[in-house]
Design a protein around this motif. Structure first.
Motif, PDB file in Angstrom:
ATOM      1  N   HIS A 126     -26.320   6.464 -17.354  1.00 29.62           N
ATOM      2  CA  HIS A 126     -25.776   7.819 -17.338  1.00 29.62           C
ATOM      3  C   HIS A 126     -24.355   7.916 -16.786  1.00 29.62           C
ATOM      4  CE1 HIS A 126     -29.781   9.306 -18.363  1.00 29.62           C
ATOM      5  NE2 HIS A 126     -30.264   8.539 -17.395  1.00 29.62           N
ATOM      6  N   GLY A 127     -24.067   7.191 -15.717  1.00 31.30           N
ATOM      7  CA  GLY A 127     -22.752   7.303 -15.102  1.00 31.30           C
ATOM      8  C   GLY A 127     -21.650   6.677 -15.937  1.00 31.30           C
ATOM      9  N   LEU A 128     -21.787   5.367 -16.211  1.00 30.00           N
ATOM     10  CA  LEU A 128     -20.763   4.631 -16.973  1.00 30.00           C
ATOM     11  C   LEU A 128     -21.077   4.547 -18.457  1.00 30.00           C
ATOM     12  CD1 LEU A 128     -20.091   1.661 -14.525  1.00 30.00           C
ATOM     13  CD2 LEU A 128     -18.750   3.756 -14.810  1.00 30.00           C
ATOM     14  N   LYS A 129     -22.342   4.763 -18.811  1.00 30.04           N
ATOM     15  CA  LYS A 129     -22.777   4.654 -20.213  1.00 30.04           C
ATOM     16  C   LYS A 129     -22.281   3.331 -20.805  1.00 30.04           C
ATOM     17  CE  LYS A 129     -22.776   9.674 -20.752  1.00 30.04           C
ATOM     18  NZ  LYS A 129     -22.235  10.866 -21.462  1.00 30.04           N
ATOM     19  N   LEU A 130     -22.719   2.254 -20.179  1.00 27.93           N
ATOM     20  CA  LEU A 130     -22.254   0.922 -20.573  1.00 27.93           C
ATOM     21  C   LEU A 130     -22.524   0.640 -22.048  1.00 27.93           C
ATOM     22  CD1 LEU A 130     -23.155  -1.633 -17.731  1.00 27.93           C
ATOM     23  CD2 LEU A 130     -20.942  -0.621 -18.294  1.00 27.93           C
ATOM     24  N   THR A 131     -21.573  -0.061 -22.667  1.00 27.37           N
ATOM     25  CA  THR A 131     -21.715  -0.507 -24.044  1.00 27.37           C
ATOM     26  C   THR A 131     -21.576  -2.028 -24.081  1.00 27.37           C
ATOM     27  OG1 THR A 131     -19.384  -0.545 -24.708  1.00 27.37           O
ATOM     28  CG2 THR A 131     -20.499   1.598 -24.706  1.00 27.37           C
ATOM     29  N   GLU A 132     -21.920  -2.618 -25.191  1.00 24.82           N
ATOM     30  CA  GLU A 132     -21.826  -4.075 -25.330  1.00 24.82           C
ATOM     31  C   GLU A 132     -20.378  -4.551 -25.369  1.00 24.82           C
ATOM     32  OE1 GLU A 132     -23.232  -5.458 -29.203  1.00 24.82           O
ATOM     33  OE2 GLU A 132     -23.190  -3.353 -29.871  1.00 24.82           O
ATOM     34  N   TYR A 133     -19.424  -3.628 -25.476  1.00 28.90           N
ATOM     35  CA  TYR A 133     -18.008  -4.007 -25.528  1.00 28.90           C
ATOM     36  C   TYR A 133     -17.318  -3.865 -24.174  1.00 28.90           C
ATOM     37  CZ  TYR A 133     -19.275  -3.126 -30.376  1.00 28.90           C
ATOM     38  OH  TYR A 133     -19.914  -3.127 -31.579  1.00 28.90           O
ATOM     39  N   ASP A 134     -18.062  -3.451 -23.153  1.00 28.89           N
ATOM     40  CA  ASP A 134     -17.449  -3.221 -21.842  1.00 28.89           C
ATOM     41  C   ASP A 134     -17.204  -4.525 -21.087  1.00 28.89           C
ATOM     42  OD1 ASP A 134     -16.972  -0.456 -21.634  1.00 28.89           O
ATOM     43  OD2 ASP A 134     -19.111  -0.074 -21.352  1.00 28.89           O
ATOM     44  N   ARG A 135     -16.113  -4.498 -20.322  1.00 27.87           N
ATOM     45  CA  ARG A 135     -15.764  -5.612 -19.440  1.00 27.87           C
ATOM     46  C   ARG A 135     -15.183  -5.006 -18.164  1.00 27.87           C
ATOM     47  NH1 ARG A 135     -14.739 -11.025 -20.737  1.00 27.87           N
ATOM     48  NH2 ARG A 135     -13.837 -12.172 -18.968  1.00 27.87           N
ATOM     49  N   ALA A 136     -15.685  -5.428 -17.011  1.00 23.77           N
ATOM     50  CA  ALA A 136     -15.267  -4.860 -15.735  1.00 23.77           C
ATOM     51  C   ALA A 136     -14.166  -5.698 -15.096  1.00 23.77           C
ATOM     52  CB  ALA A 136     -16.456  -4.750 -14.794  1.00 23.77           C
ATOM     53  N   VAL A 137     -13.299  -5.032 -14.342  1.00 23.01           N
ATOM     54  CA  VAL A 137     -12.232  -5.689 -13.583  1.00 23.01           C
ATOM     55  C   VAL A 137     -12.219  -5.068 -12.194  1.00 23.01           C
ATOM     56  CG1 VAL A 137      -9.777  -6.243 -13.469  1.00 23.01           C
ATOM     57  CG2 VAL A 137     -10.886  -6.001 -15.700  1.00 23.01           C
ATOM     58  N   THR A 138     -12.100  -5.905 -11.152  1.00 21.46           N
ATOM     59  CA  THR A 138     -12.151  -5.354  -9.798  1.00 21.46           C
ATOM     60  C   THR A 138     -11.312  -6.152  -8.814  1.00 21.46           C
ATOM     61  OG1 THR A 138     -13.633  -4.644  -8.004  1.00 21.46           O
ATOM     62  CG2 THR A 138     -14.180  -6.694  -9.110  1.00 21.46           C
ATOM     63  N   TRP A 139     -10.798  -5.441  -7.806  1.00 23.16           N
ATOM     64  CA  TRP A 139     -10.175  -6.064  -6.634  1.00 23.16           C
ATOM     65  C   TRP A 139     -10.854  -5.573  -5.358  1.00 23.16           C
ATOM     66  CZ3 TRP A 139      -8.614  -2.436  -3.171  1.00 23.16           C
ATOM     67  CH2 TRP A 139      -8.305  -1.159  -3.673  1.00 23.16           C
ATOM     68  N   LEU A 140     -11.886  -4.767  -5.496  1.00 23.00           N
ATOM     69  CA  LEU A 140     -12.546  -4.153  -4.349  1.00 23.00           C
ATOM     70  C   LEU A 140     -13.245  -5.210  -3.494  1.00 23.00           C
ATOM     71  CD1 LEU A 140     -14.122  -1.118  -6.204  1.00 23.00           C
ATOM     72  CD2 LEU A 140     -12.130  -1.066  -4.690  1.00 23.00           C
ATOM     73  N   PRO A 141     -13.291  -4.994  -2.176  1.00 25.19           N
ATOM     74  CA  PRO A 141     -13.995  -5.951  -1.313  1.00 25.19           C
ATOM     75  C   PRO A 141     -15.483  -5.978  -1.634  1.00 25.19           C
ATOM     76  CG  PRO A 141     -13.379  -3.975  -0.081  1.00 25.19           C
ATOM     77  CD  PRO A 141     -12.701  -3.880  -1.410  1.00 25.19           C
ATOM     78  N   LEU A 142     -16.054  -7.173  -1.734  1.00 28.60           N
ATOM     79  CA  LEU A 142     -17.454  -7.314  -2.137  1.00 28.60           C
ATOM     80  C   LEU A 142     -18.410  -6.975  -0.996  1.00 28.60           C
ATOM     81  CD1 LEU A 142     -17.278 -10.517  -4.348  1.00 28.60           C
ATOM     82  CD2 LEU A 142     -16.796  -8.126  -4.919  1.00 28.60           C
ATOM     83  N   TYR A 143     -17.873  -6.756   0.188  1.00 26.02           N
ATOM     84  CA  TYR A 143     -18.693  -6.317   1.319  1.00 26.02           C
ATOM     85  C   TYR A 143     -19.005  -4.820   1.220  1.00 26.02           C
ATOM     86  CZ  TYR A 143     -18.340  -3.824   5.820  1.00 26.02           C
ATOM     87  OH  TYR A 143     -18.471  -2.935   6.842  1.00 26.02           O
ATOM     88  N   HIS A 144     -18.109  -4.072   0.600  1.00 27.43           N
ATOM     89  CA  HIS A 144     -18.239  -2.618   0.519  1.00 27.43           C
ATOM     90  C   HIS A 144     -19.156  -2.241  -0.634  1.00 27.43           C
ATOM     91  CE1 HIS A 144     -16.732   1.570  -0.308  1.00 27.43           C
ATOM     92  NE2 HIS A 144     -16.864   1.608   0.996  1.00 27.43           N
ATOM     93  N   ASP A 145     -19.829  -1.078  -0.522  1.00 27.33           N
ATOM     94  CA  ASP A 145     -20.788  -0.693  -1.555  1.00 27.33           C
ATOM     95  C   ASP A 145     -20.142  -0.579  -2.937  1.00 27.33           C
ATOM     96  OD1 ASP A 145     -19.385   1.502  -0.666  1.00 27.33           O
ATOM     97  OD2 ASP A 145     -21.081   2.873  -0.601  1.00 27.33           O
TER      98      ASP A 145
END
Length: 634
Positions: free
Chosen positions: A257-276
């Motif tokens: 519901h939130g992101l409505k993921l599709t098979e074409y999605d790819r995530a990118v992040t720099w957020l600290p992995l300790y944080h939620d």
């Protein structure tokens, strides 16, 4: 076996984590010895190509969540080709970890952990952006042990402050062991000694642990999942208990519901992995939808914020998240750095969360990167907190984010977010960002101090309920009980509802009350930042009671080299903008750059800045003298 590009040093070294399929269809971890390669003309070591994990799985059908445990989600994702990719500050892919390799390495490590520790033991681990942390986290899931991620030493007030925070977390978790990188061996040893924990393990030595006869028993759907420590923006860190049920409920809601993921999605992040937002949003959520993730360490993002956008451009990323200051930092860097090479047309979800949203920063970002294909509609404000796993509300995708322009003078006096009118003074016009509607099966309510429900536009405390809520704080029954009112959880935030959408106005603990008037500290801080010579993001506003009543204190970082006369003039300028924004005088304390205390997730910790002020840490550092205080009072 595919050829892997791995940065090499001047001596041979072992490279682990290469994917090789065996006769059973599983992927074994292969060890390859890499010889030194000739250096580039730039002076950097050459390397062999690593191909990032693909965006789409060749044959595995996409499944949008629906798994009752993390392990079941990983077992399904491991049948495909996707996974995690780890990049250096220069954008070099240094390691990849497919979900298949992750499963196999995690199962091996789980046996080793089961040999050393009892099932149900808490294992604290430094959440460094590296494959070993991800493997250790999932190994705990396979071994039935509770991982408790801890931060890297970034913006935590120096070595002493970092060790104190580690000690608090290790002690609070009653941990059986701590896992961290060798580079932090000294810090970990000191924290463990203070906490009285028996064992330290290092990521670099986990593969060498003896297997023994340990039997790993994975967590079931009615068991624990992890302990997520709060970032400590207003108090000492508390250990939020995540259960398999609460975590998977939130992951399912985000994916579907939130992101409505599709098979074409790819995530990118720099957020600290300790944080939620980093851990749940980019370690767990993509796995639950079998999506690939490109990761950049938080410290590398701070050094080169445009590398975040370069990875989106290069790998056709579609989803990322950041507090608004991340977008602000990237936009500022773009003013002095080349970004013509960027193609951001693939980007569909530019999530915003983690702190108060500044619409001005978002508009500037969209203006700068619009010519590079960024769509303003990609901005997706949302709301959540660790106590609800991660998310509780999402804005509609593919629609402009909503703004509500409020008369702050009326709000501060009445507690009602009245829309601006023709008679509203420009400096009292404040744009609040709408954070969206509650996820399915979750609810949001606004209550007054008397507990009664508030109507639309009436500001009160934000309460939430739903299947994603925590069971409480680990080993802290009093704080757990104080958090709940029946089935409703008190978030500690203030806000109001408008046409079914949530609007956040600030933290209840940060609210400044002067002569019965409510004043939001961020309004003072943002106004102060408009003054020349004040460092952006370097202002903290809070109140203290000096015995004669509450008064406002503003600690502001300013550039060095100012004369006494210039500092006095700067204080007068700041006092004027604060008077216009808040209608109240304030004591101005000028300090050197980097004097603010930030949490590991990048939030300003007003409580800790206030503590430093009360402890006299800012005395003698360009602080306000008595003459200036008298001038401000006038």
């Amino acid at each position: 076996m595919s050829v892997i590009r791995e940065a090499v040093s001047s001596t041979p070294r072992v490279v682990k984590g290469l994917d090789q399929q065996n006769a059973n269809g599983h992927t074994a971890t292969t060890t390859v010895r890499v010889s030194p390669a000739p250096a580039r003309k730039t002076g950097r070591a050459d390397a062999v190509d690593i191909e990032p994990t693909p965006t789409e799985n060749a044959s595995l059908p996409m499944r949008r969540g629906g798994f009752p445990t993390l392990i079941e989600g990983l077992e399904y994702a491991a049948q495909g080709d996707t996974g995690y990719n780890f990049y250096s500050v220069r954008g070099v892919l240094t390691a990849r970890l497919t979900y298949r390799a992750l499963r196999d390495r995690a199962q091996v490590l789980a046996q080793k952990l089961a040999q050393r520790f009892e099932r149900g033991s808490r294992i604290c681990m430094v959440a460094e952006t590296r494959p070993d942390f991800v493997v250790a986290f999932y190994a705990c899931q396979y071994a039935g042990m509770v991982p408790a991620p801890m931060p890297m030493p970034v913006n935590l007030g120096g070595k002493d402050g970092y060790i104190i925070q580690l000690t608090q977390m290790i002690t609070g978790a009653k941990a059986a062991a701590v896992i961290g990188p060798l580079a932090l061996a000294e810090f970990l040893a000191e924290a463990v000694e203070k906490a009285g924990i028996a064992e330290i393990l290092h990521y670099e030595a986990l593969d060498a642990l003896p297997a023994g006869n340990g039997v790993a028993k994975p967590f079931g759907e009615d068991e624990a999942c992890y302990i997520q420590y709060s970032s400590g923006s207003t108090s000492a860190p508390k250990g939020v208990i995540g259960t398999q049920q609460s975590v998977t409920s939130n992951l399912n809601a985000i994916v579907v519901h939130g992101l409505k993921l599709t098979e074409y999605d790819r995530a990118v992040t720099w957020l600290p992995l300790y944080h939620d937002m980093g851990l749940i949003g980019f370690v767990l959520t993509p796995m639950f939808g079998q999506r690939s993730v490109d990761m950049l360490a938080t410290s590398d993002f701070v050094r080169r914020p445009l590398m975040w956008l370069t990875l989106i451009s290069k790998n056709k990323g579609t989803i990322t998240y950041s507090p608004s200051f991340g977008y602000d930092l990237a936009a500022k860097r773009a003013r002095s750095a080349d970004h013509d090479h960027l193609d951001l047309s693939s980007w569909r979800v530019a999530g915003i969360g983690g702190d108060m949203v500044r619409p001005e920063a978002l508009n500037i970002f969209a203006e700068i990167f619009g010519p590079r294909g960024f769509a303003h509609n990609a901005f997706t404000p949302s709301y959540g907190l660790a106590e609800s796993t991660l998310a509780i509300a999402f804005s509609d995708l593919d629609a402009p984010f909503g703004l509500d322009h409020v008369d702050m003078q009326h709000l501060n006096r009445s507690g009602i977010a009245q829309p601006v009118s023709a008679i509203t003074a420009p400096e009292q016009d404040r744009a609040f960002v709408k954070c969206g509607r509650a996820l399915p099966d979750h609810e949001i309510a606004i209550r007054g101090e008397d507990g009664a429900a508030r109507a639309d536009r009436e500001v009160g405390r934000v309460f939430i309920k739903g299947p994603s809520l925590t069971a409480g704080y680990f080993s802290d029954p009093d704080a757990s009980a104080a958090m709940f009112d029946g089935t409703w959880l008190d978030t500690g935030d203030m806000g109001y509802m408008l046409d079914g959408e949530l609007v956040i106005t600030g933290r209840a603990k940060d609210l400044i009350i002067i002569n019965g008037r409510n004043i939001w500290p961020q309004d003072i801080e943002w106004a102060t930042e408009t003054v020349s010579s004040v460092r952006q993001g370097g202002v903290a506003a809070f109140s203290i009671d000096d015995g004669s009543g509450e008064r406002i204190v503003v600690v502001a970082e300013c550039r060095g080299g100012l004369s006494d006369e210039q500092r006095d003039g700067l204080r007068r300028d700041i006092a004027q903008v604060i008077q216009a924004a808040a209608g109240a005088p304030a004591e101005i304390v000028l300090v050197r750059p980097h004097s603010m205390v930030m949490t590991s997730s990048g939030k300003l910790s007003r409580a800790k800045v206030r503590q430093r002020y009360l402890s006299g840490d800012f005395s003698g550092i360009q602080s306000t003298d008595e003459a200036s205080r008298a001038a401000i009072a006038k």
